[in-house]
Motif scaffolding. Structure first.
Motif, PDB file in Angstrom:
ATOM      1  N   GLY A   1       0.819  -1.209   0.000  1.00 33.61           N
ATOM      2  CA  GLY A   1       0.000   0.000   0.000  1.00 33.61           C
ATOM      3  C   GLY A   1       0.851   1.256   0.000  1.00 33.61           C
ATOM      4  O   GLY A   1       0.554   2.227  -0.708  1.00 33.61           O
ATOM      5  N   GLN A   2       1.915   1.246   0.785  1.00 32.00           N
ATOM      6  CA  GLN A   2       2.823   2.389   0.791  1.00 32.00           C
ATOM      7  C   GLN A   2       3.526   2.543  -0.555  1.00 32.00           C
ATOM      8  O   GLN A   2       3.709   3.663  -1.055  1.00 32.00           O
ATOM      9  N   THR A   3       3.907   1.422  -1.156  1.00 31.76           N
ATOM     10  CA  THR A   3       4.621   1.459  -2.430  1.00 31.76           C
ATOM     11  C   THR A   3       3.751   2.014  -3.548  1.00 31.76           C
ATOM     12  O   THR A   3       4.231   2.789  -4.390  1.00 31.76           O
ATOM     13  N   LEU A   4       2.487   1.624  -3.569  1.00 30.72           N
ATOM     14  CA  LEU A   4       1.591   2.110  -4.617  1.00 30.72           C
ATOM     15  C   LEU A   4       1.475   3.631  -4.586  1.00 30.72           C
ATOM     16  O   LEU A   4       1.314   4.263  -5.639  1.00 30.72           O
ATOM     17  N   GLY A   5       1.519   4.215  -3.402  1.00 28.86           N
ATOM     18  CA  GLY A   5       1.462   5.670  -3.310  1.00 28.86           C
ATOM     19  C   GLY A   5       2.794   6.320  -3.651  1.00 28.86           C
ATOM     20  O   GLY A   5       2.839   7.345  -4.344  1.00 28.86           O
ATOM     21  N   ILE A   6       3.892   5.717  -3.191  1.00 22.57           N
ATOM     22  CA  ILE A   6       5.209   6.315  -3.395  1.00 22.57           C
ATOM     23  C   ILE A   6       5.626   6.262  -4.862  1.00 22.57           C
ATOM     24  O   ILE A   6       6.267   7.193  -5.369  1.00 22.57           O
ATOM     25  N   ARG A   7       5.277   5.183  -5.559  1.00 19.46           N
ATOM     26  CA  ARG A   7       5.736   5.058  -6.944  1.00 19.46           C
ATOM     27  C   ARG A   7       5.128   6.096  -7.878  1.00 19.46           C
ATOM     28  O   ARG A   7       5.594   6.274  -9.005  1.00 19.46           O
ATOM     29  N   GLU A   8       4.082   6.775  -7.417  1.00 14.97           N
ATOM     30  CA  GLU A   8       3.481   7.832  -8.230  1.00 14.97           C
ATOM     31  C   GLU A   8       4.069   9.204  -7.945  1.00 14.97           C
ATOM     32  O   GLU A   8       3.686  10.189  -8.584  1.00 14.97           O
ATOM     33  N   MET A   9       4.998   9.276  -7.012  1.00 13.29           N
ATOM     34  CA  MET A   9       5.631  10.540  -6.693  1.00 13.29           C
ATOM     35  C   MET A   9       6.537  11.004  -7.837  1.00 13.29           C
ATOM     36  O   MET A   9       7.073  10.187  -8.595  1.00 13.29           O
TER      37      MET A   9
END
Length: 278
Positions: A159-167
């Motif tokens: 869940g954290q990765t899905l948000g971070i990869r869009e940064m």
């Protein structure tokens, strides 16, 4: 850095209390070989089931073993389980979750469906089934708890990765030819570490309770190994007349788990930007 930490501790008295309790427990458990008055496995049938006294602070068990000494040495087993479970499950789960979120596609779907299958079964039931299948021992109980806790960290890290990869900075790294391994190591893992650390801290107390539960039903540590849950299980047979047999290791479980939870709550408040802003 140190001044910021001291400032956070000043505004989190419960965390300070938890740290003090945990430090005292760890110190006593670590020095058990020096401060324990008796050998935890030494039998003394003459003084069996003796009440707490100056000679035996926590009383003795059904074969005359000193309960205070066994509680000290048993802490090594119980706390060791908590640290092992939290460390291994968080590390393995974070690695799988981060790579699953970065890779995406059918591999991500397959990993998450496997995690959903594990999470669909009540944790305690699955842990007991795995521990029973592996055989009753402290190591097998520890392994069973670790395996069941991994999916929780996989979902959290993904869940954290899905948000971070869009940064923007992650997309810039892709643009300049960064590999998936580089992105996970230098961008995703570092930014996703805070919630994983918080969850791992909270899980230490939960793992201690779970190991005690397995020891209570006979799937954890076996005699003559000193372990808090196993001591409570044996002591329940003498609860009405020799209450200290169950109460003393039970209080050790309670105090340690409570301290871990207080520290975990404090770490969460320190690492949560929303909590710091309030």
């Amino acid at each position: 850095m140190i001044s910021h930490l001291l400032y956070q501790l000043k505004h989190s008295p419960l965390m300070v209390l938890g740290l003090v309790i945990l430090a005292v427990v760890l110190l006593m458990v670590g020095l058990a070989g020096w401060i324990a008055p008796y050998d935890p496995e030494k039998l003394d049938l003459v003084h069996r089931l003796a009440a707490p006294s100056a000679a035996h602070w926590f009383g003795t068990d059904e074969v005359g073993r000193d309960i205070y000494s066994r509680v000290l040495f048993g802490g090594r087993q119980s706390i060791g389980v908590g640290l092992f479970v939290a460390g291994c499950s968080s590390l393995v789960g974070a690695v799988i979750g981060c790579f699953s979120g970065i890779i995406g596609g059918w591999i991500d779907g397959l990993i998450m469906r496997c995690m959903d299958v594990v999470l669909s079964v009540p944790s305690l039931v699955l842990i007991m089934a795995l521990a029973a299948a592996l055989g009753p021992s402290l190591f097998n109980a520890m392994l069973a708890i670790t395996l069941v806790r991994i999916p929780f960290y996989v979902r959290l890290a993904r869940g954290q990765t899905l948000g971070i990869r869009e940064m923007a900075y992650v997309k810039a790294a892709w643009t300049f030819g960064a590999t998936r391994r580089h992105v996970v190591r230098w961008h995703v893992a570092r930014n996703a570490a805070s919630p994983i650390i918080v969850q791992a801290t909270l899980d230490i107390g939960g793992a201690i309770l779970m190991a005690a539960a397995l020891g209570f039903i006979g799937l954890g540590a076996q005699q003559p190994t000193a372990e808090w849950g196993a001591m409570v299980a044996t002591g329940r047979n003498f609860l009405l007349d020799q209450w200290w047999y169950t109460v003393m290791p039970g209080c050790a479980i309670l105090v340690t788990a409570l301290a871990c939870n207080l520290v975990g709550d404090g770490v969460r408040d320190m690492l949560d930007p929303k909590a710091r802003a309030k």
